[in-house]
Design a protein around this motif. Sequence first.
Motif, mmCIF file in Angstrom:
data_model
loop_
_atom_site.group_PDB
_atom_site.id
_atom_site.type_symbol
_atom_site.label_atom_id
_atom_site.label_comp_id
_atom_site.label_asym_id
_atom_site.label_seq_id
_atom_site.Cartn_x
_atom_site.Cartn_y
_atom_site.Cartn_z
ATOM 1 N N THR B 324 0.855 -1.177 0.000
ATOM 2 C CA THR B 324 0.000 0.000 0.000
ATOM 3 C C THR B 324 0.896 1.233 0.000
ATOM 4 O O THR B 324 1.723 1.395 0.884
ATOM 5 C CB THR B 324 -0.909 0.004 1.238
ATOM 6 N N VAL B 325 0.740 2.080 -1.030
ATOM 7 C CA VAL B 325 1.546 3.298 -1.090
ATOM 8 C C VAL B 325 0.848 4.395 -0.297
ATOM 9 O O VAL B 325 -0.312 4.244 0.099
ATOM 10 C CB VAL B 325 1.809 3.745 -2.547
ATOM 11 N N SER B 326 1.573 5.530 -0.081
ATOM 12 C CA SER B 326 1.050 6.561 0.823
ATOM 13 C C SER B 326 -0.278 7.129 0.351
ATOM 14 O O SER B 326 -1.086 7.590 1.138
ATOM 15 C CB SER B 326 2.077 7.670 1.007
ATOM 16 N N SER B 327 -0.514 7.083 -0.947
ATOM 17 C CA SER B 327 -1.790 7.617 -1.431
ATOM 18 C C SER B 327 -2.944 6.662 -1.160
ATOM 19 O O SER B 327 -4.086 6.990 -1.457
ATOM 20 C CB SER B 327 -1.694 7.906 -2.923
ATOM 21 N N GLY B 328 -2.635 5.475 -0.612
ATOM 22 C CA GLY B 328 -3.681 4.525 -0.252
ATOM 23 C C GLY B 328 -3.977 3.530 -1.350
ATOM 24 O O GLY B 328 -4.781 2.632 -1.172
ATOM 25 N N GLU B 329 -3.318 3.687 -2.495
ATOM 26 C CA GLU B 329 -3.540 2.766 -3.592
ATOM 27 C C GLU B 329 -2.869 1.437 -3.264
ATOM 28 O O GLU B 329 -1.733 1.413 -2.809
ATOM 29 C CB GLU B 329 -2.929 3.353 -4.869
ATOM 30 N N ARG B 330 -3.580 0.349 -3.487
ATOM 31 C CA ARG B 330 -3.013 -0.968 -3.163
ATOM 32 C C ARG B 330 -2.557 -1.650 -4.443
ATOM 33 O O ARG B 330 -3.286 -1.682 -5.433
ATOM 34 C CB ARG B 330 -4.041 -1.832 -2.445
ATOM 35 N N THR B 331 -1.316 -2.145 -4.393
ATOM 36 C CA THR B 331 -0.756 -2.801 -5.556
ATOM 37 C C THR B 331 -0.256 -4.178 -5.141
ATOM 38 O O THR B 331 0.406 -4.321 -4.122
ATOM 39 C CB THR B 331 0.416 -1.972 -6.119
ATOM 40 N N TYR B 332 -0.604 -5.178 -5.938
ATOM 41 C CA TYR B 332 -0.083 -6.520 -5.690
ATOM 42 C C TYR B 332 1.223 -6.659 -6.446
ATOM 43 O O TYR B 332 1.252 -6.500 -7.656
ATOM 44 C CB TYR B 332 -1.076 -7.562 -6.181
ATOM 45 N N ILE B 333 2.302 -6.885 -5.687
ATOM 46 C CA ILE B 333 3.589 -7.049 -6.331
ATOM 47 C C ILE B 333 3.938 -8.530 -6.309
ATOM 48 O O ILE B 333 3.895 -9.161 -5.258
ATOM 49 C CB ILE B 333 4.672 -6.230 -5.607
ATOM 50 N N GLY B 334 4.250 -9.063 -7.449
ATOM 51 C CA GLY B 334 4.558 -10.488 -7.498
ATOM 52 C C GLY B 334 5.814 -10.768 -8.300
ATOM 53 O O GLY B 334 6.202 -9.980 -9.163
ATOM 54 N N THR B 335 6.459 -11.866 -7.969
ATOM 55 C CA THR B 335 7.609 -12.284 -8.765
ATOM 56 C C THR B 335 7.327 -13.663 -9.327
ATOM 57 O O THR B 335 6.640 -14.467 -8.729
ATOM 58 C CB THR B 335 8.897 -12.357 -7.936
ATOM 59 N N THR B 336 7.878 -13.876 -10.498
ATOM 60 C CA THR B 336 7.803 -15.185 -11.115
ATOM 61 C C THR B 336 9.233 -15.595 -11.367
ATOM 62 O O THR B 336 9.989 -14.835 -11.974
ATOM 63 C CB THR B 336 7.100 -15.103 -12.477
ATOM 64 N N SER B 337 9.631 -16.742 -10.847
ATOM 65 C CA SER B 337 10.986 -17.179 -11.141
ATOM 66 C C SER B 337 10.926 -18.487 -11.902
ATOM 67 O O SER B 337 10.055 -19.322 -11.677
ATOM 68 C CB SER B 337 11.808 -17.309 -9.866
ATOM 69 N N ASP B 338 11.875 -18.601 -12.812
ATOM 70 C CA ASP B 338 11.976 -19.808 -13.613
ATOM 71 C C ASP B 338 12.735 -20.835 -12.785
ATOM 72 O O ASP B 338 13.929 -20.707 -12.561
ATOM 73 C CB ASP B 338 12.722 -19.484 -14.914
#
Lengths: 148, 598
Positions: B324-338
């Motif tokens: 969650t960034v300061s503006s309140g927007e929620r972002t799903y951060i994901g990684t994909t590894s081979d």
Amino acid sequence: MNTDFINICLADDDEDDRLFFTDAFDELKINTKVSTFNDGVELMDFLHHPDSILPNVLFLDLNMPKKNGQECLLEIKKDEKFNDIAVAIYSTSSSEEDIELTFINGANIYIKKPNDFERLKKILSEVVTLNWQYHTSGLNKDNFLMRM
Amino acid sequence: MRYIQLHKSPLFLKIIFIISIAIIFFIGGVTFKHITVLKKSSDFVSKSHDVNTELERLISFVKDAETGQRGYLLTRDESFLKPYLESKNAVKKSFNKVSKLTENSRAQQANLKKLLFYINKRQNYLSKSIYLTEDKNYDKNELAKNLVIGRKTMDSIRSQIEEMMITEKVLLNYRQQEYISTMNYTPLLIYLTLIVTLLLITIAFIKMNRDLVLLKKTINTLTVANEASNLAEIVGGFGSWQYNLDKQTFTFSDNEYRLLGCEPQSFIASSESFYKFVHPDDVNYVRENSINIQSEVNLAPFTYRIIRKDGEIRYFRALGRVVTVSSGERTYIGTTSDVTAEVEAKQMIELRNRDLESSNKELMAFNYIASHDLQEPLRKIETFLSRLVTKDYSNLSQSGQQYVSSIQSSAKRMRVLIDDLLQFSRTNKGEKIFEKTDLNIVLSNVLQELAPTIEDKKALITSDVLPTFDAIPFQIQQLFTNLISNSLKYSKENSAVEIKITATTCTAENEENIPDTIIGSNLYYKIVFQDNGIGFDQEYASKIFILFNRLHNKNEYSGTGIGLAICKKIVENHRGFIIANAIVNEGARFTVYFPVVS
């Protein structure tokens, strides 16, 4: 006169071992009546037969075809009518597993087949003349294995 | 720290902006007010001037009337009456004008009233004088009296007008004073507020400038970090994606595209475009796992297959987290590894493990064969031999008897070998139950077990107090037995055997015998078995621990070459070390190290 004999049974699939066994008792000057069986099935059939005279001491080989020693031991210990039979395990193996398992299953003594005939005679005479009541009450894992 | 500053500065700037606006409004108001005052003052000055002029004119009109009247009285010429009559109107007009100009001043209005009274009185007397002189026989005294009153009234008018002019002057002075005083502090006020505004704007500028520099720095750092993460993604073989939970939009990193076998940003990132790559068998599995994205904060890692653009099947591992960034927007951060290599390696290991398991089972089976099936024929050989010896020995020829004893010793040796091998394989066995073991008790058991040999050799065995630690008791007993019986066996023939057992603790770095690679527990129990036997050449010190390795001919010393191999195995089972040192004909020293586990 029958009661003066010590009734002994041996279940062993090895012909030579049965021969050593009977020879040893022949040479020992003890009043014994020895019967031998080729495998577990033969032995159990005999024991279950109503006319059979139950042995005082039963020598049981572990590695046998059809029905092995462990199975015979379990069957004998389950049946109350065999309560008076002293079971001596008589095996080539001295593996911890076999000793442990037969001890747990209620065998009275464990004999590793000796490689010297004189010693065999000595062991057998000792086992046959053992005071089983005394031996069984003080039985533990250390004196379970017969040492000479 | 930096982010907090950036985060706070907009508020600061807003406050400064609001203050500046307020000040500018204030200045505007003040300026407007002052200009209004100025205009009023200048209006007033010109009005005063008008009033004065008009008053002058008024008095001159009155004078004109008087002059005309005088001329008529003297000459009886009717033409002199004309200005006299005209002045009446002019006076009236002029008076009205003054009255209008001074309508805001109560004092002047009062003065005007008086003036009007005097003017009327003067005009009355002027008319009366003319009326008196109409008659040929007028009373000269009466006229003179009339004229005197007229002159007096004229004086009154003059003084009244003078007074009005003075009043006007006083008023003007007062206004001017007021104007000057206003004008005195106005520039100062404006100047001060200007300075304050300038100051605030400067502060705001400095602040904004600093923020701008900070922002620039942050942008630079971010750019570098972004590049670093791109590089890391390439090197680490993973990609990343972001899913904006509020806007429901996806972004894929460049390497995410590369992992899928595509050019970076070659298609629009969305869950649908991604699912096209997921292996058909795994689509449902991935969808099931992705459902949690909406509700859970952390996406539990899971592995699935994809089919790359070039058709190759790869294993991917996904992992994510909500930020969650300061503006309140929620972002799903994901990684994909081979994780293809990892998965394949794991499969390989599993395969090898299975192989190992089966070969282990075979070994166990071999153990059983060794313990049972190999021993059985040997036991029979020995038993028959013993029968032969007791029953038919005397019937054999001398050479026959010799052969029988040779067979006996060979059979015996074979039995020892089988027993030792069994012992060795037993030390290898998986189940190792560690329990608190008092080595002093173990030693006394061993000494009891070896009592016949010790007595036979007349050996003197001395020992320190030994430690107690977690060990496999029967293995330690085996170790002690092997080491002591070794010393007893390889003793010098014509001197008493002495075995000295010492126990100390030491640290790994102070012991050259312990490899440097040992990390972790540094403290070791050091137990030394020193004898005064035949020893051996130091050259063979490490060889003696190898299975079936013997330093002596079996005719000299019986042995299978297994005993010390068992010792080494046991010590290794306890994560310790065993080292041999010896000098030929002086003795051997076996040093055993056991780690101290706290």
